[in-house]
Design a protein around this motif. Structure first.
Motif, PDB file in Angstrom:
ATOM      1  N   ASN A 149       0.812  -1.218   0.000  1.00 14.87           N
ATOM      2  CA  ASN A 149       0.000   0.000   0.000  1.00 14.87           C
ATOM      3  C   ASN A 149       0.845   1.267   0.000  1.00 14.87           C
ATOM      4  O   ASN A 149       0.385   2.328  -0.394  1.00 14.87           O
ATOM      5  CB  ASN A 149      -0.928   0.017   1.221  1.00 14.87           C
TER       6      ASN A 149
ATOM      7  N   ILE B 166       2.108   2.357  -3.994  1.00 18.61           N
ATOM      8  CA  ILE B 166       1.170   2.421  -5.101  1.00 18.61           C
ATOM      9  C   ILE B 166       1.514   3.583  -6.024  1.00 18.61           C
ATOM     10  O   ILE B 166       2.176   4.534  -5.653  1.00 18.61           O
ATOM     11  CB  ILE B 166      -0.281   2.562  -4.591  1.00 18.61           C
TER      12      ILE B 166
ATOM     13  N   GLY C  51      -1.020  -1.121  -6.691  1.00 20.26           N
ATOM     14  CA  GLY C  51      -1.830   0.058  -6.895  1.00 20.26           C
ATOM     15  C   GLY C  51      -2.790  -0.043  -8.052  1.00 20.26           C
ATOM     16  O   GLY C  51      -3.732   0.737  -8.158  1.00 20.26           O
TER      17      GLY C  51
ATOM     18  N   ASN D 172      -4.082  -4.765  -6.656  1.00 13.54           N
ATOM     19  CA  ASN D 172      -4.913  -4.742  -5.449  1.00 13.54           C
ATOM     20  C   ASN D 172      -5.654  -6.061  -5.258  1.00 13.54           C
ATOM     21  O   ASN D 172      -5.816  -6.540  -4.138  1.00 13.54           O
ATOM     22  CB  ASN D 172      -5.920  -3.595  -5.539  1.00 13.54           C
ATOM     23  N   ARG D 173      -6.103  -6.636  -6.363  1.00  8.39           N
ATOM     24  CA  ARG D 173      -6.806  -7.909  -6.267  1.00  8.39           C
ATOM     25  C   ARG D 173      -5.864  -9.002  -5.753  1.00  8.39           C
ATOM     26  O   ARG D 173      -6.231  -9.818  -4.902  1.00  8.39           O
ATOM     27  CB  ARG D 173      -7.373  -8.284  -7.638  1.00  8.39           C
TER      28      ARG D 173
ATOM     29  N   GLU E 219      -3.192  -8.504  -3.964  1.00 11.99           N
ATOM     30  CA  GLU E 219      -2.879  -8.193  -2.565  1.00 11.99           C
ATOM     31  C   GLU E 219      -3.943  -8.767  -1.634  1.00 11.99           C
ATOM     32  O   GLU E 219      -3.634  -9.337  -0.576  1.00 11.99           O
ATOM     33  CB  GLU E 219      -2.767  -6.682  -2.382  1.00 11.99           C
ATOM     34  N   ARG E 220      -5.208  -8.638  -2.033  1.00 15.89           N
ATOM     35  CA  ARG E 220      -6.292  -9.179  -1.207  1.00 15.89           C
ATOM     36  C   ARG E 220      -6.239 -10.698  -1.152  1.00 15.89           C
ATOM     37  O   ARG E 220      -6.467 -11.303  -0.106  1.00 15.89           O
ATOM     38  CB  ARG E 220      -7.641  -8.717  -1.767  1.00 15.89           C
TER      39      ARG E 220
END
Length: 594
Positions: free
Chosen positions: A317, A320, A403, A408-409, A411-412
């Motif tokens: 995070n 990014i 970022g 982001n997907r 990372e989740r």
């Protein structure tokens, strides 16, 4: 009538498309087989190439012809050609052209579709165009019809997911869930070598080599040889690997070298390092990195434990780039890789530097100055085409996406996967080498039959003038040639699929990768034993999803990517069928002049 010389041109075109289909198969399905190992850093890309060459050839030459009969005669019966060998040659040439074109386009755009189902759909398409839908074997047909083949579309991913999940849950129960998992990983490693060795030997013995007659041996022989091989490997690992691993990750001996594994029991008396309590084990860091400043470290990392990477790697995070698109960040990552390659001293380094220093000028490609530049750049472009894939670093290519929606997907997804100590993962990186080789052997045994079958039909029709000659056994030299082309496809272009398969479905690590590959290999071997062509892509995808779900939540799997994969498998059937069937129908319906 031996040798249809009037169809020499068709034989040549069919051979070209057979080579292209095998090349695409290697760039797509072999890359799938090795993506997990390379992505989890259990093995380098170049070592994977060497192992793929050896085990793909072994699988292809020993048991690879079994699934060929299904594609040769199980979908379109030879009687449908009414004795016209020329039409049969044309049909399978169109099938190869349609399948290879579709898979090539998908590989170019990093979409890993099934080359197996592409070819099967293409054969069905030319069957409809040639003899009509009623003469295509839509049913089970003793396990050789389209009904039996497409049943694998649902069964193969589910079976491989189950086998992969069972294997990983066993590892979790025995090792990962322990309070101190490192000693458990060391002391139980012979058990997992036993499993991997037994499955690998079953790949050869249970399936049986037609040349050695192993498939005619009684079950007691098969069980004895398979278990004997597995226990032999477990014994060797207990004598040599366990002492070496104990000194490396428990004694934390920072002077230990890889070649010292041959010392075996002598390593038990090797003294602890004086600072052993405060020292850290020198093992690679298996954490997946997304941040844009990632630079691959060829030296071994000293980071250990679940939170070891936090000291040197900033959170995603914090890195990014909100004003850049995913395509722009991908281009930056690719340029970092190219900058690294330009620093090389070999032929590829020279070629990359030359192309970088001599870019194409303004205007269209047919401008005089650009045509001259193309002529000068041609030797360097050929060198890059041959060597670029073997020097590609998928870890650099995957970095720098933080970022973006894709970053982001991921990372989740990664946030729901527990990170295990690097010392534990290091143990399974060696076992994964065996499972990866097993998966490669299984792929060679299964998919080479898919690639060689149409070519074998074309050759037999051309050399005998009889469509019924397609029932003859596939020549060993044909299997060997296409197996080499298949590996060449993996070496030069497999990186396109590996960058996707190795990071965008779920979190990868050596212990997870071992389970994924073992689950996929077992599934492929079982299906191939019953002469059912099954997709390596589907098996490894199913195993990946199954292992990802073992994290205890559906959020540990990127279902958007899984959905896109499933959609690509479905659309492959009509698209490949049309790409092959329409040209076949057009040629058959074309005016004939005497």
């Amino acid at each position: 009538m031996p040798y249809l010389h009037q169809y020499d041109y068709l034989m040549g075109i069919g051979t070209i498309f057979a080579m292209l289909d095998a090349y695409n198969n290697g760039a797509n399905d072999v890359a799938n087989a090795w993506a997990t190992s390379v992505s989890s850093r259990s093995i380098s890309y170049r070592m994977a190439m060497v192992c793929a060459l050896v085990f793909e050839l072994l699988g292809a030459l020993t048991v690879g012809a079994r699934t060929a009969d299904t594609i040769k005669n199980g979908i379109i019966p030879p009687t449908a050609f009414r004795g016209n060998a020329g039409v049969q040659m044309l049909a399978f040439t169109c099938a190869l052209a349609g399948a290879s074109s579709w898979v090539m386009w998908c590989t170019r755009h990093s979409a890993h579709v099934s080359s197996t189902y592409s070819l099967i759909s293409a054969v069905a398409g030319v069957g409809i165009a040639t003899a009509g839908a009623r003469n295509v074997q839509w049913g089970w047909n003793n396990g050789k019809g389209l009904g039996a083949i497409f049943a694998g579309l649902g069964m193969a991913p589910i079976c491989s997911a189950g086998f992969g999940a069972i294997t990983f849950l066993l590892i979790k129960l025995v090792v990962h869930l322990r309070r101190n998992p490192v000693p458990w990983a060391v002391w139980t490693s012979p058990f997992f070598f036993l499993i991997a060795g037994t499955v690998c030997s079953l790949s050869i013995v249970y399936k049986g080599s037609p040349n050695l007659g192993l498939d005619k041996k009684p079950p007691s022989f098969i069980v004895a040889v398979s278990l004997g091989t597995g226990f032999g490997l477990a014994l060797l690992s207990a004598l040599f690997f366990v002492p070496w691993l104990h000194a490396k990750v428990i004694k934390k001996d920072q002077t230990l070298k890889a070649w010292q594994v041959i010392m075996g029991p002598l390593l038990w008396s090797r003294p602890y390092a004086t600072e052993a309590e405060s020292a850290v084990a020198i093992v690679p860091n298996y954490a997946v990195v997304q941040h844009k400043d990632y630079v691959p470290n060829t030296e071994e990392s000293t980071q250990t434990g679940d939170d070891s990477s936090d000291e040197k790697i900033a959170p995603v995070n914090d890195l990014i780039a909100p004003h850049k698109t995913y395509q722009e960040l991908e281009a930056e990552a690719r340029e970092r890789l190219h900058a690294k390659l330009r620093q090389g001293t070999g032929p590829l380094g020279w070629a990359m530097r030359y192309l970088h220093a001599n870019p194409i000028g303004d205007g269209a490609c047919y401008e005089t100055h650009n045509m001259k530049l193309y002529a000068k750049r041609l030797p360097a472009m050929c060198v890059v085409a041959l060597l670029y894939g073997s020097h590609y670093d998928i870890h650099v290519a995957q970095a720098g996406v933080a970022g973006t929606p894709e970053g982001n997907r991921m990372e989740r997804v990664y946030a729901h996967a527990k990170m295990y100590p690097n010392e534990v993962e290091h143990t399974y990186s060696f076992i994964q080498l065996i499972t990866a080789c097993t998966a490669s052997f299984a792929h060679g045994a299964n998919d080479i039959g898919n690639a060689v079958a149409p070519w074998a039909v074309i050759y037999s029709a051309w050399s005998t003038g009889n469509p019924a000659a397609s029932k003859l056994p596939v020549a060993t030299w044909q299997i060997a040639v296409l197996a080499l082309v298949l590996v060449f496809g993996f070496v030069t272009y497999g990186y396109k699929i590996m960058t996707v398969m190795g990071s965008k479905l779920t979190y990868h690590s050596p212990s997870r990768g071992t389970s994924m590959e073992l689950g996929a290999a077992i599934t492929i071997l079982i299906f191939s034993q019953y002469k059912l062509p099954v997709s390596t892509s589907m098996c490894i995808t199913g195993a990946t999803v199954g292992v990802g779900l073992c994290n205890g939540t559906f959020k540990a799997v990127n279902w958007q990517r899984v959905g896109l994969l499933f959609l690509s498998w479905i659309v492959t059937i009509p698209i490949a069928g049309l790409l092959a069937g329409l040209p076949m129908a057009a040629i058959l319906a074309a005016p004939r002049f005497v």
